[in-house]
Design a protein around this motif. Sequence first.
Motif, PDB file in Angstrom:
ATOM      1  N   GLY A  47       0.706  -1.200   0.226  1.00  0.00           N
ATOM      2  CA  GLY A  47       0.019  -0.091  -0.052  1.00  0.00           C
ATOM      3  C   GLY A  47       0.944   1.392   0.018  1.00  0.00           C
ATOM      4  N   LEU A  48       1.918   1.195   0.760  1.00  0.00           N
ATOM      5  CA  LEU A  48       2.876   2.682   0.916  1.00  0.00           C
ATOM      6  C   LEU A  48       3.489   2.505  -0.276  1.00  0.00           C
ATOM      7  N   ALA A  49       3.932   1.506  -1.284  1.00  0.00           N
ATOM      8  CA  ALA A  49       4.655   1.642  -2.135  1.00  0.00           C
ATOM      9  C   ALA A  49       3.818   2.145  -3.407  1.00  0.00           C
ATOM     10  N   SER A  50       2.507   1.708  -3.379  1.00  0.00           N
ATOM     11  CA  SER A  50       1.532   2.225  -4.362  1.00  0.00           C
ATOM     12  C   SER A  50       1.222   3.729  -4.179  1.00  0.00           C
ATOM     13  N   MET A  51       1.261   4.111  -2.890  1.00  0.00           N
ATOM     14  CA  MET A  51       0.894   5.570  -2.687  1.00  0.00           C
ATOM     15  C   MET A  51       2.170   6.543  -2.889  1.00  0.00           C
ATOM     16  N   ILE A  52       3.465   6.062  -2.882  1.00  0.00           N
ATOM     17  CA  ILE A  52       4.658   6.802  -3.131  1.00  0.00           C
ATOM     18  C   ILE A  52       4.928   6.593  -4.571  1.00  0.00           C
ATOM     19  N   ALA A  53       4.663   5.300  -5.075  1.00  0.00           N
ATOM     20  CA  ALA A  53       5.454   5.171  -6.636  1.00  0.00           C
ATOM     21  C   ALA A  53       4.232   5.760  -7.335  1.00  0.00           C
ATOM     22  N   PHE A  54       3.021   5.331  -7.448  1.00  0.00           N
ATOM     23  CA  PHE A  54       2.096   5.575  -8.307  1.00  0.00           C
ATOM     24  C   PHE A  54       1.173   6.888  -8.081  1.00  0.00           C
ATOM     25  N   ASP A  55       0.993   7.110  -7.030  1.00  0.00           N
ATOM     26  CA  ASP A  55       0.297   8.380  -6.701  1.00  0.00           C
ATOM     27  C   ASP A  55      -0.937   8.500  -7.367  1.00  0.00           C
ATOM     28  N   ILE A  56      -1.813   7.271  -7.214  1.00  0.00           N
ATOM     29  CA  ILE A  56      -3.068   7.366  -7.685  1.00  0.00           C
ATOM     30  C   ILE A  56      -4.164   7.570  -6.547  1.00  0.00           C
ATOM     31  N   HIS A  57      -5.428   7.325  -6.975  1.00  0.00           N
ATOM     32  CA  HIS A  57      -6.717   7.437  -5.944  1.00  0.00           C
ATOM     33  C   HIS A  57      -6.230   6.326  -4.798  1.00  0.00           C
ATOM     34  N   LEU A  58      -6.862   6.921  -3.472  1.00  0.00           N
ATOM     35  CA  LEU A  58      -6.540   6.118  -2.228  1.00  0.00           C
ATOM     36  C   LEU A  58      -7.202   4.779  -2.630  1.00  0.00           C
ATOM     37  N   VAL A  59      -8.495   4.595  -3.159  1.00  0.00           N
ATOM     38  CA  VAL A  59      -9.198   3.447  -3.298  1.00  0.00           C
ATOM     39  C   VAL A  59      -8.363   2.236  -3.860  1.00  0.00           C
ATOM     40  N   TYR A  60      -7.677   2.708  -5.029  1.00  0.00           N
ATOM     41  CA  TYR A  60      -6.585   1.671  -5.733  1.00  0.00           C
ATOM     42  C   TYR A  60      -5.371   1.537  -4.822  1.00  0.00           C
ATOM     43  N   ASP A  61      -4.893   2.488  -4.089  1.00  0.00           N
ATOM     44  CA  ASP A  61      -3.815   1.874  -2.854  1.00  0.00           C
ATOM     45  C   ASP A  61      -4.351   0.911  -2.060  1.00  0.00           C
ATOM     46  N   MET A  62      -5.536   1.170  -1.680  1.00  0.00           N
ATOM     47  CA  MET A  62      -6.053  -0.073  -0.694  1.00  0.00           C
ATOM     48  C   MET A  62      -6.372  -1.408  -1.252  1.00  0.00           C
ATOM     49  N   LEU A  63      -6.775  -1.235  -2.585  1.00  0.00           N
ATOM     50  CA  LEU A  63      -6.796  -2.603  -3.312  1.00  0.00           C
ATOM     51  C   LEU A  63      -5.640  -3.127  -3.588  1.00  0.00           C
ATOM     52  N   ILE A  64      -4.731  -2.317  -3.841  1.00  0.00           N
ATOM     53  CA  ILE A  64      -3.135  -2.876  -4.134  1.00  0.00           C
ATOM     54  C   ILE A  64      -2.695  -3.551  -2.760  1.00  0.00           C
ATOM     55  N   ALA A  65      -3.134  -2.943  -1.650  1.00  0.00           N
ATOM     56  CA  ALA A  65      -2.512  -3.341  -0.468  1.00  0.00           C
ATOM     57  C   ALA A  65      -3.366  -4.711  -0.143  1.00  0.00           C
ATOM     58  N   ALA A  66      -4.523  -4.755  -0.353  1.00  0.00           N
ATOM     59  CA  ALA A  66      -5.364  -6.092  -0.167  1.00  0.00           C
ATOM     60  C   ALA A  66      -4.911  -7.236  -1.031  1.00  0.00           C
ATOM     61  N   GLY A  67      -4.548  -6.976  -2.403  1.00  0.00           N
ATOM     62  CA  GLY A  67      -4.115  -7.847  -3.260  1.00  0.00           C
ATOM     63  C   GLY A  67      -2.668  -8.435  -2.701  1.00  0.00           C
ATOM     64  N   GLY A  68      -1.971  -7.235  -2.025  1.00  0.00           N
ATOM     65  CA  GLY A  68      -0.590  -8.087  -1.387  1.00  0.00           C
ATOM     66  C   GLY A  68      -0.874  -9.023  -0.340  1.00  0.00           C
ATOM     67  N   PHE A  69      -1.969  -8.425   0.580  1.00  0.00           N
ATOM     68  CA  PHE A  69      -2.346  -9.434   1.708  1.00  0.00           C
ATOM     69  C   PHE A  69      -2.529 -10.680   1.385  1.00  0.00           C
ATOM     70  N   PHE A  70      -3.509 -10.817   0.279  1.00  0.00           N
ATOM     71  CA  PHE A  70      -4.019 -12.394  -0.125  1.00  0.00           C
ATOM     72  C   PHE A  70      -2.918 -13.008  -0.849  1.00  0.00           C
ATOM     73  N   ALA A  71      -2.050 -12.295  -1.668  1.00  0.00           N
ATOM     74  CA  ALA A  71      -1.095 -12.907  -2.413  1.00  0.00           C
ATOM     75  C   ALA A  71      -0.072 -13.463  -1.297  1.00  0.00           C
ATOM     76  N   ALA A  72       0.142 -12.993  -0.222  1.00  0.00           N
ATOM     77  CA  ALA A  72       1.150 -13.557   0.734  1.00  0.00           C
ATOM     78  C   ALA A  72       0.346 -14.462   1.620  1.00  0.00           C
ATOM     79  N   TYR A  73      -0.924 -14.184   2.026  1.00  0.00           N
ATOM     80  CA  TYR A  73      -1.497 -14.937   2.891  1.00  0.00           C
ATOM     81  C   TYR A  73      -1.818 -16.528   2.359  1.00  0.00           C
ATOM     82  N   PHE A  74      -2.441 -16.947   1.333  1.00  0.00           N
ATOM     83  CA  PHE A  74      -2.604 -18.087   1.087  1.00  0.00           C
ATOM     84  C   PHE A  74      -1.500 -19.143   0.825  1.00  0.00           C
ATOM     85  N   PRO A  75      -0.183 -18.437   0.021  1.00  0.00           N
ATOM     86  CA  PRO A  75       0.986 -19.251   0.214  1.00  0.00           C
ATOM     87  C   PRO A  75       1.600 -19.810   1.781  1.00  0.00           C
ATOM     88  N   SER A  76       1.621 -18.574   2.373  1.00  0.00           N
ATOM     89  CA  SER A  76       2.004 -18.904   3.664  1.00  0.00           C
ATOM     90  C   SER A  76       1.094 -20.036   4.506  1.00  0.00           C
TER      91      SER A  76
END
Length: 242
Positions: free
Chosen positions: A22-51
């Motif tokens: 989420g922080l990387a999306s906010m700093i690097a892409f500077d897009i809408h907060l909703v998209y930052d939150m979606l990227i953060a959620a995607g990172g969560f699930f991408a790490a959760y299921f394999p772990s």
Amino acid sequence: MKYNISHWFASMVSIPVAIVAGLASMIAFDIHLVYDMLIAAGGFFAAYFPSQSYSMKSHLREMGITKSEYKYVKTKLGEAKEKIRRLRKNYKNVRTLKDAKLIYDINRIVRTIYTSVEDNPKLFFGVQQFFHSNLDSAVNTIEQYLYLYKMPGKSKEEKVKLHETRISLLELKRTLQSNLSAMNRSTYHSLDVEKEVIKLNRKRSEGPLRLDNELEKQKVNMDKKEKEPVKADRGEKNEGRK
């Protein structure tokens, strides 16, 4: 079951990943907060299921059961939990001290088997009879026995049947104790093995001590033998002077 720790492990791994994404999306892409939150959620699930999958497989491999067996045991434990809850509710219908003690003993054995299998699902396959039939018999028989026992105006035949039912409950208690013993048989076997290992290690540790003691005795005997001729020579010299 203790394997729910896999969910905690996966969450501990996934939450930092989500924050970083989420922080990387906010700093690097500077897009809408909703998209930052979606990227953060995607990172969560991408790490959760394999772990979570890796942690679960590690625990199951450690216990020596498959994922399908684990799911089956979990289902049976869920069914047994509801039956144990029903069994505990029967205390309010108890009318005598001897019945209270009998039901308490049955509850204690049932709870011990349940918690043991909950901690170690592999034990389930040694007490399947308990989950498939004995627990049901205990719950149903106790409920019917206590319900009929508190009914007024019982005939002589009904009292005899209740007495016979109580005897059946005593036999069921012994059966549950047999289930518990069967479940713990492998643990007792492991305990015997550990006792033998301890005895073997003790004998090995005592071996060098015995050898040192024998060497010390031999040394003392040799010293005595060396001193005896010296004493004899001194006695002969004194006789020659006289």
